[in-house]
Write a protein that holds these residues in place. Structure first.
Motif, PDB file in Angstrom:
ATOM      1  N   ASN A 116       0.828  -1.209   0.000  1.00 50.75           N
ATOM      2  CA  ASN A 116       0.000   0.000   0.000  1.00 50.75           C
ATOM      3  C   ASN A 116       0.862   1.259   0.000  1.00 50.75           C
ATOM      4  N   SER A 120       1.256   3.945  -3.084  1.00 49.62           N
ATOM      5  CA  SER A 120       0.889   5.332  -2.765  1.00 49.62           C
ATOM      6  C   SER A 120       2.035   6.279  -3.070  1.00 49.62           C
ATOM      7  N   LYS A 124       1.785   9.220  -5.811  1.00 48.61           N
ATOM      8  CA  LYS A 124       1.974  10.605  -5.387  1.00 48.61           C
ATOM      9  C   LYS A 124       3.060  11.284  -6.202  1.00 48.61           C
ATOM     10  N   GLU A 130      -2.118  13.399  -3.324  1.00 48.69           N
ATOM     11  CA  GLU A 130      -2.752  12.243  -2.708  1.00 48.69           C
ATOM     12  C   GLU A 130      -4.258  12.471  -2.731  1.00 48.69           C
ATOM     13  N   SER A 134      -5.663   7.696  -6.001  1.00 46.30           N
ATOM     14  CA  SER A 134      -4.410   7.088  -5.560  1.00 46.30           C
ATOM     15  C   SER A 134      -4.640   6.138  -4.399  1.00 46.30           C
ATOM     16  N   SER A 135      -5.493   6.530  -3.475  1.00 46.02           N
ATOM     17  CA  SER A 135      -5.778   5.708  -2.309  1.00 46.02           C
ATOM     18  C   SER A 135      -6.439   4.395  -2.701  1.00 46.02           C
ATOM     19  N   GLN A 172     -11.331   1.157   1.370  1.00 47.46           N
ATOM     20  CA  GLN A 172     -10.457   2.325   1.452  1.00 47.46           C
ATOM     21  C   GLN A 172     -11.141   3.563   0.877  1.00 47.46           C
ATOM     22  N   PHE A 176     -11.808   6.905   2.933  1.00 41.06           N
ATOM     23  CA  PHE A 176     -11.261   8.181   2.457  1.00 41.06           C
ATOM     24  C   PHE A 176     -12.352   9.253   2.427  1.00 41.06           C
TER      25      PHE A 176
END
Length: 254
Positions: A116, A120, A124, A130, A134-135, A172, A176
């Protein structure tokens, strides 16, 4: 009486000053490390971030594995006659992959957190920000990697890797968006401009938890030079913090 108060204030301030000094040094080291890392080529940065995060994840996983060892020892095992039937063994393998001992948990957490963080980092650097996309991509990669490494895939590892990655990505993504909504509720309100100097003073003294007391008593920035012990007592601020606040105001002539 004044000398006694000065001794009390000095005794209270010494530990707080030492803690703030340590926090400042640690922050300097962290900023220096991040600055150095950002100057490295993308493959080097991604490898370092992946490795360091995986090590941290492995430590957390091993600790959790030790704490839950009694639980995992009671997990069911497949009967001998099922060894020739992959479909019969798969459910037992999946349970053991998720709730194994310290080594299994260390491996699982290392893969999830390392992959992860690595994805990431790459996203980035390439996209310059971010965000949700992307997450979600990082979560999908970590979920798929976890499925492949843990053996949860069973007879269809590719399909299960995609399914696990999709579940990780959905979770996720929801997390987020919830985090974004929560942060939006924490943005300063219009009346916070009347407490800017107050917040700065309390943060400097390590008493930021008492900001709400000032707001409750409508003790705005303009009232700081007028503050008295009784006024602070009325808004339920304890004696120690009251002494620090009054000493700070007298010293800096706010």
């Amino acid at each position: 009486m004044e000398k006694g108060n000065e001794k009390v204030m000095s005794l209270v301030q010494l530990p707080q000053k030492a803690i703030k000094d340590v926090q400042f040094k640690l922050k300097e080291l962290e900023n220096g490390y991040k600055s150095w890392l950002a100057k490295q080529p993308l493959p080097v940065e991604a490898a370092i971030v992946t490795a360091t995060t995986a090590i941290n994840g492995a430590a957390i996983g091993a600790f959790l594995g030790v704490m839950t060892q009694d639980l995992t020892s009671s997990l069911p095992t497949p009967p001998p006659q099922s060894s020739l039937n992959p479909d019969a063994v798969a459910p037992f393998q999946q349970v053991q992959a998720v709730a194994g001992g310290p080594l299994v948990q260390a491996r699982n957490f290392a893969v999830i957190t390392g992959v992860n963080a690595g994805i990431s980092c790459v996203m980035k650097r390439l996209r310059g920000k971010e965000d949700l996309q992307s997450s979600v991509v990082a979560a999908f990669g970590s979920g798929a990697a976890f499925s492949l490494v843990s053996g949860m895939g069973g007879a269809n590892p590719a399909v299960n890797a995609f399914t696990s990655g999709l579940l990780f990505a959905i979770f996720q993504g929801c997390s987020f968006k919830i985090g974004e909504m929560w942060q939006s509720t924490q943005r300063p309100t219009a009346d916070d401009v009347y407490y800017a100097r107050t917040r700065g003073m309390l943060d400097k003294l390590g008493l930021q938890n008492y900001t709400k007391n000032f707001k409750r008593g409508l003790l705005t920035d303009s009232t700081l030079p007028l503050l008295t012990d009784s006024a602070l007592r009325d808004v339920r601020i304890p004696p120690g913090p009251r002494l620090l606040i009054l000493d700070h105001i007298q010293s800096f002539c706010l």
